[in-house]
Design a protein around this motif. Structure first.
Motif, PDB file in Angstrom:
ATOM      1  N   ARG A 380      29.600  48.942  92.675  1.00 35.85           N
ATOM      2  CA  ARG A 380      30.993  48.539  92.864  1.00 35.85           C
ATOM      3  C   ARG A 380      31.741  48.699  91.539  1.00 35.85           C
ATOM      4  NH1 ARG A 380      27.764  43.999  93.213  1.00 35.85           N
ATOM      5  NH2 ARG A 380      27.936  42.522  91.472  1.00 35.85           N
ATOM      6  N   PRO A 381      33.059  48.875  91.615  1.00 35.71           N
ATOM      7  CA  PRO A 381      33.846  49.034  90.385  1.00 35.71           C
ATOM      8  C   PRO A 381      34.078  47.687  89.705  1.00 35.71           C
ATOM      9  CG  PRO A 381      35.301  49.107  92.285  1.00 35.71           C
ATOM     10  CD  PRO A 381      33.885  49.011  92.824  1.00 35.71           C
ATOM     11  N   THR A 382      34.212  47.721  88.397  1.00 33.11           N
ATOM     12  CA  THR A 382      34.488  46.485  87.660  1.00 33.11           C
ATOM     13  C   THR A 382      35.925  46.422  87.160  1.00 33.11           C
ATOM     14  OG1 THR A 382      33.710  47.494  85.598  1.00 33.11           O
ATOM     15  CG2 THR A 382      32.095  46.286  86.908  1.00 33.11           C
ATOM     16  N   ALA A 383      36.645  47.522  87.290  1.00 37.02           N
ATOM     17  CA  ALA A 383      38.050  47.547  86.863  1.00 37.02           C
ATOM     18  C   ALA A 383      38.735  48.726  87.531  1.00 37.02           C
ATOM     19  CB  ALA A 383      38.149  47.672  85.347  1.00 37.02           C
ATOM     20  N   GLU A 384      40.028  48.624  87.672  1.00 38.25           N
ATOM     21  CA  GLU A 384      40.780  49.764  88.211  1.00 38.25           C
ATOM     22  C   GLU A 384      40.828  50.854  87.148  1.00 38.25           C
ATOM     23  OE1 GLU A 384      45.067  50.875  90.244  1.00 38.25           O
ATOM     24  OE2 GLU A 384      44.175  48.902  90.487  1.00 38.25           O
ATOM     25  N   PRO A 385      40.428  52.077  87.497  1.00 33.38           N
ATOM     26  CA  PRO A 385      40.371  53.136  86.491  1.00 33.38           C
ATOM     27  C   PRO A 385      41.762  53.651  86.117  1.00 33.38           C
ATOM     28  CG  PRO A 385      39.848  54.035  88.649  1.00 33.38           C
ATOM     29  CD  PRO A 385      39.984  52.549  88.828  1.00 33.38           C
ATOM     30  N   GLU A 386      41.825  54.271  84.957  1.00 30.20           N
ATOM     31  CA  GLU A 386      43.065  54.888  84.501  1.00 30.20           C
ATOM     32  C   GLU A 386      42.995  56.386  84.778  1.00 30.20           C
ATOM     33  OE1 GLU A 386      45.704  55.397  80.383  1.00 30.20           O
ATOM     34  OE2 GLU A 386      43.856  54.203  80.388  1.00 30.20           O
ATOM     35  N   ARG A 387      44.040  56.918  85.376  1.00 30.86           N
ATOM     36  CA  ARG A 387      44.080  58.346  85.654  1.00 30.86           C
ATOM     37  C   ARG A 387      44.325  59.134  84.370  1.00 30.86           C
ATOM     38  NH1 ARG A 387      42.655  60.602  89.826  1.00 30.86           N
ATOM     39  NH2 ARG A 387      42.719  59.471  91.782  1.00 30.86           N
ATOM     40  N   THR A 388      43.747  60.335  84.306  1.00 32.76           N
ATOM     41  CA  THR A 388      44.147  61.244  83.242  1.00 32.76           C
ATOM     42  C   THR A 388      45.610  61.603  83.479  1.00 32.76           C
ATOM     43  OG1 THR A 388      43.423  63.158  84.538  1.00 32.76           O
ATOM     44  CG2 THR A 388      41.819  62.211  83.004  1.00 32.76           C
ATOM     45  N   PRO A 389      46.362  61.909  82.436  1.00 30.21           N
ATOM     46  CA  PRO A 389      47.791  62.192  82.622  1.00 30.21           C
ATOM     47  C   PRO A 389      48.066  63.559  83.229  1.00 30.21           C
ATOM     48  CG  PRO A 389      47.195  62.442  80.321  1.00 30.21           C
ATOM     49  CD  PRO A 389      45.974  61.912  81.014  1.00 30.21           C
ATOM     50  N   ASN A 390      47.014  64.328  83.483  1.00 28.66           N
ATOM     51  CA  ASN A 390      47.185  65.688  83.978  1.00 28.66           C
ATOM     52  C   ASN A 390      47.537  65.715  85.461  1.00 28.66           C
ATOM     53  OD1 ASN A 390      46.290  66.464  81.423  1.00 28.66           O
ATOM     54  ND2 ASN A 390      44.165  66.520  82.100  1.00 28.66           N
ATOM     55  N   PHE A 391      48.297  66.718  85.858  1.00 29.29           N
ATOM     56  CA  PHE A 391      48.626  66.922  87.263  1.00 29.29           C
ATOM     57  C   PHE A 391      47.754  67.995  87.895  1.00 29.29           C
ATOM     58  CE2 PHE A 391      51.362  69.907  89.855  1.00 29.29           C
ATOM     59  CZ  PHE A 391      51.049  69.329  91.079  1.00 29.29           C
ATOM     60  N   VAL A 392      47.656  69.151  87.244  1.00 28.21           N
ATOM     61  CA  VAL A 392      46.964  70.293  87.850  1.00 28.21           C
ATOM     62  C   VAL A 392      45.492  69.978  88.079  1.00 28.21           C
ATOM     63  CG1 VAL A 392      46.313  72.713  87.550  1.00 28.21           C
ATOM     64  CG2 VAL A 392      48.603  71.960  86.895  1.00 28.21           C
ATOM     65  N   ILE A 393      44.800  69.514  87.041  1.00 29.76           N
ATOM     66  CA  ILE A 393      43.395  69.121  87.163  1.00 29.76           C
ATOM     67  C   ILE A 393      43.372  67.603  87.278  1.00 29.76           C
ATOM     68  CG2 ILE A 393      41.138  69.126  86.067  1.00 29.76           C
ATOM     69  CD1 ILE A 393      41.894  71.789  84.768  1.00 29.76           C
ATOM     70  N   ARG A 394      43.035  67.105  88.452  1.00 31.02           N
ATOM     71  CA  ARG A 394      43.190  65.688  88.777  1.00 31.02           C
ATOM     72  C   ARG A 394      41.882  64.938  88.563  1.00 31.02           C
ATOM     73  NH1 ARG A 394      46.469  62.210  91.298  1.00 31.02           N
ATOM     74  NH2 ARG A 394      45.659  60.731  92.824  1.00 31.02           N
ATOM     75  N   GLY A 395      41.918  63.924  87.731  1.00 32.32           N
ATOM     76  CA  GLY A 395      40.703  63.167  87.470  1.00 32.32           C
ATOM     77  C   GLY A 395      41.000  61.783  86.932  1.00 32.32           C
ATOM     78  N   LEU A 396      39.935  61.112  86.492  1.00 30.25           N
ATOM     79  CA  LEU A 396      40.038  59.771  85.918  1.00 30.25           C
ATOM     80  C   LEU A 396      39.521  59.801  84.481  1.00 30.25           C
ATOM     81  CD1 LEU A 396      38.500  57.689  88.870  1.00 30.25           C
ATOM     82  CD2 LEU A 396      40.936  58.082  88.406  1.00 30.25           C
ATOM     83  N   LYS A 397      40.020  58.878  83.667  1.00 34.66           N
ATOM     84  CA  LYS A 397      39.529  58.774  82.292  1.00 34.66           C
ATOM     85  C   LYS A 397      38.136  58.138  82.265  1.00 34.66           C
ATOM     86  CE  LYS A 397      43.920  58.617  79.802  1.00 34.66           C
ATOM     87  NZ  LYS A 397      44.765  57.849  78.870  1.00 34.66           N
ATOM     88  N   GLY A 398      37.806  57.428  83.298  1.00 34.81           N
ATOM     89  CA  GLY A 398      36.500  56.776  83.413  1.00 34.81           C
ATOM     90  C   GLY A 398      36.471  55.991  84.710  1.00 34.81           C
ATOM     91  N   LEU A 399      35.277  55.539  85.103  1.00 32.86           N
ATOM     92  CA  LEU A 399      35.149  54.705  86.295  1.00 32.86           C
ATOM     93  C   LEU A 399      34.024  53.699  86.035  1.00 32.86           C
ATOM     94  CD1 LEU A 399      35.998  53.991  89.113  1.00 32.86           C
ATOM     95  CD2 LEU A 399      34.529  55.803  90.016  1.00 32.86           C
ATOM     96  N   ALA A 400      34.432  52.515  85.563  1.00 35.50           N
ATOM     97  CA  ALA A 400      33.469  51.461  85.230  1.00 35.50           C
ATOM     98  C   ALA A 400      32.888  50.864  86.483  1.00 35.50           C
ATOM     99  CB  ALA A 400      34.150  50.383  84.381  1.00 35.50           C
TER     100      ALA A 400
END
Length: 403
Positions: A380-400
């Motif tokens: 399960r997640p421990t915090a809401e992740p932060e999105r990378t600021p990119n639009f074209v390549i969509r991802g997260l900065k991390g997923l705790a």
């Protein structure tokens, strides 16, 4: 211009959830000119699918026109190292060079070759997830999503384990140039990474020339047919492309997908109860939160879409994320449905530039998902992740996460 009030690739709110804006674009028409990026946006699945196969469009134009003939300004000289590396890879080439290079590389991605990698991929996924469980949790991005595909493609290319640490940072910096209107700071990072990556690959290729191994670099060097032989720069660019493309989509699909699952407890519970859903779940997660949101093509010969003429020299932006949520193709497209059978998503592109590594990506995604379902059923997640600021390549900065 009101239609673009919600379509703003530089707005964090849009990047967080671009799909409502895509619905507005689809409602407004089949092709819309977007002045901030000087592109024609194509949001519908049928048009995107057709244009990916239309030979009047190309990933490059320099095989037919000079920059001046095409009405385009040449890249700044200081960006040249990036373009030298990027523009000699098969993703940014057109036939006959694309055909020649793809024919060579495809020998490493035959169904039989990829199938033989399954035990290695599954073993590595089990090991990475085992370490995550033993630690009680961690960052799903850095502990599982990144190391798995990076290790697999590096293994295929024969890159020693001790040399792999810079691969992901190099890739991230280079891929920054694929965003719309990249800043000079982004370009400088991409240039620096291109120089360092190229230097490393030239050294690796030189070593394989002296001492060949059982790897793709050695196989590319050993191609003696004049029709297939690669130049030194093509070799470097091909290896860089395989390393970058060989993990970016897989990494982002993993974290985007698990974050989508965590936000849909009913679907996650269904998947945990029935692991046979993994193959369709992989496809649905690639569709639901598309890792590559936009793909560009140059108009080599004038085209017409729904009565709108798009001239030679224009750039078309095919919105993969929008196409994958088109209600004309997908029933209830904004609903996550891990059992979805009719799923013609275009996350792997189409036509001559269809992702050559798609079968391997599917194996990697299935392996990590299965390992997490089996070994970390309470993940399960421990915090809401932060999105990378990119639009074209969509991802997260991390997923705790925790177990």
């Amino acid at each position: 211009m009101a239609v673009f009030d919600s379509f703003d690739p530089w707005d964090p709110a849009f990047v967080a959830d671009p799909y409502p804006a895509y619905a507005e674009l689809r409602a407004r028409g089949r092709v819309l000119y977007y002045e901030p990026s000087d592109q024609w946006l194509v949001p519908h699945h049928a048009d995107v699918s057709a244009l990916l196969r239309d030979r009047r469009l190309g990933r490059t134009y320099v095989h037919r026109f000079t920059h001046q003939e095409f009405g385009r300004t040449p890249p700044p000289p200081e960006h040249e190292p990036f373009h030298t590396l990027n523009d000699h890879g098969m993703l940014d080439l057109e036939p006959p060079d694309h055909t020649r290079i793809r024919r060579l590389v495809s020998k490493a991605f035959t169904p039989r070759t990829v199938e033989r990698l399954k035990p290695y991929v599954r073993s590595l996924a089990d090991e990475l997830v085992g370490d995550l469980v033993a630690a009680g949790g961690g960052d799903l991005l850095t502990d599982v999503a990144e190391p798995l595909p990076v290790a697999v493609i590096a293994e295929m290319l024969g890159i020693p384990e001790s040399d792999r640490a810079p691969l992901r940072p190099w890739s991230a910096d280079i891929c920054g140039m694929y965003e719309l209107n990249p800043s000079e700071e982004t370009a400088a990072r991409a240039v620096r990474a291109s120089l360092e990556f190229s230097e490393y690959l030239r050294t690796l290729i030189a070593a394989r020339r002296k001492t060949p191994g059982d790897d793709l670099v050695s196989a590319l060097i050993a191609a003696h047919d004049e029709d297939d032989r690669l130049t030194e720069q093509e070799m470097v660019s091909t290896c860089a492309l395989l390393l970058n493309a060989g993990h970016e989509a897989t990494v982002n699909t993993t974290v985007n997908g698990w974050w989508a699952l965590f936000r849909d407890p009913a679907q996650l519970a269904t998947l945990r109860a029935d692991h046979s859903l993994v193959p369709t779940a992989v496809e649905e997660l690639m569709r639901y939160d598309t890792p590559l949101q936009l793909f560009e093509r140059w108009v080599l010969d004038e085209i017409e879409i729904d009565g709108t003429t798009i001239p030679r020299g224009a750039e078309v932006a095919m919105l993969f994320g929008s196409a994958n949520h088109d209600p004309a193709v997908f029933t209830a497209p904004d609903r996550l449905d891990l059992a979805r059978r009719d799923n013609p998503h275009i996350s792997f592109s189409a036509g001559i530039h269809y992702c050559i590594g798609a079968p391997l990506a599917r194996i990697e995604l299935a392996a990590s998902m299965t390992a997490l379902l089996e070994h970390a059923p309470t993940l399960r997640p421990t915090a809401e992740p932060e999105r990378t600021p990119n639009f074209v390549i969509r991802g997260l900065k991390g997923l705790a996460v925790e177990v």
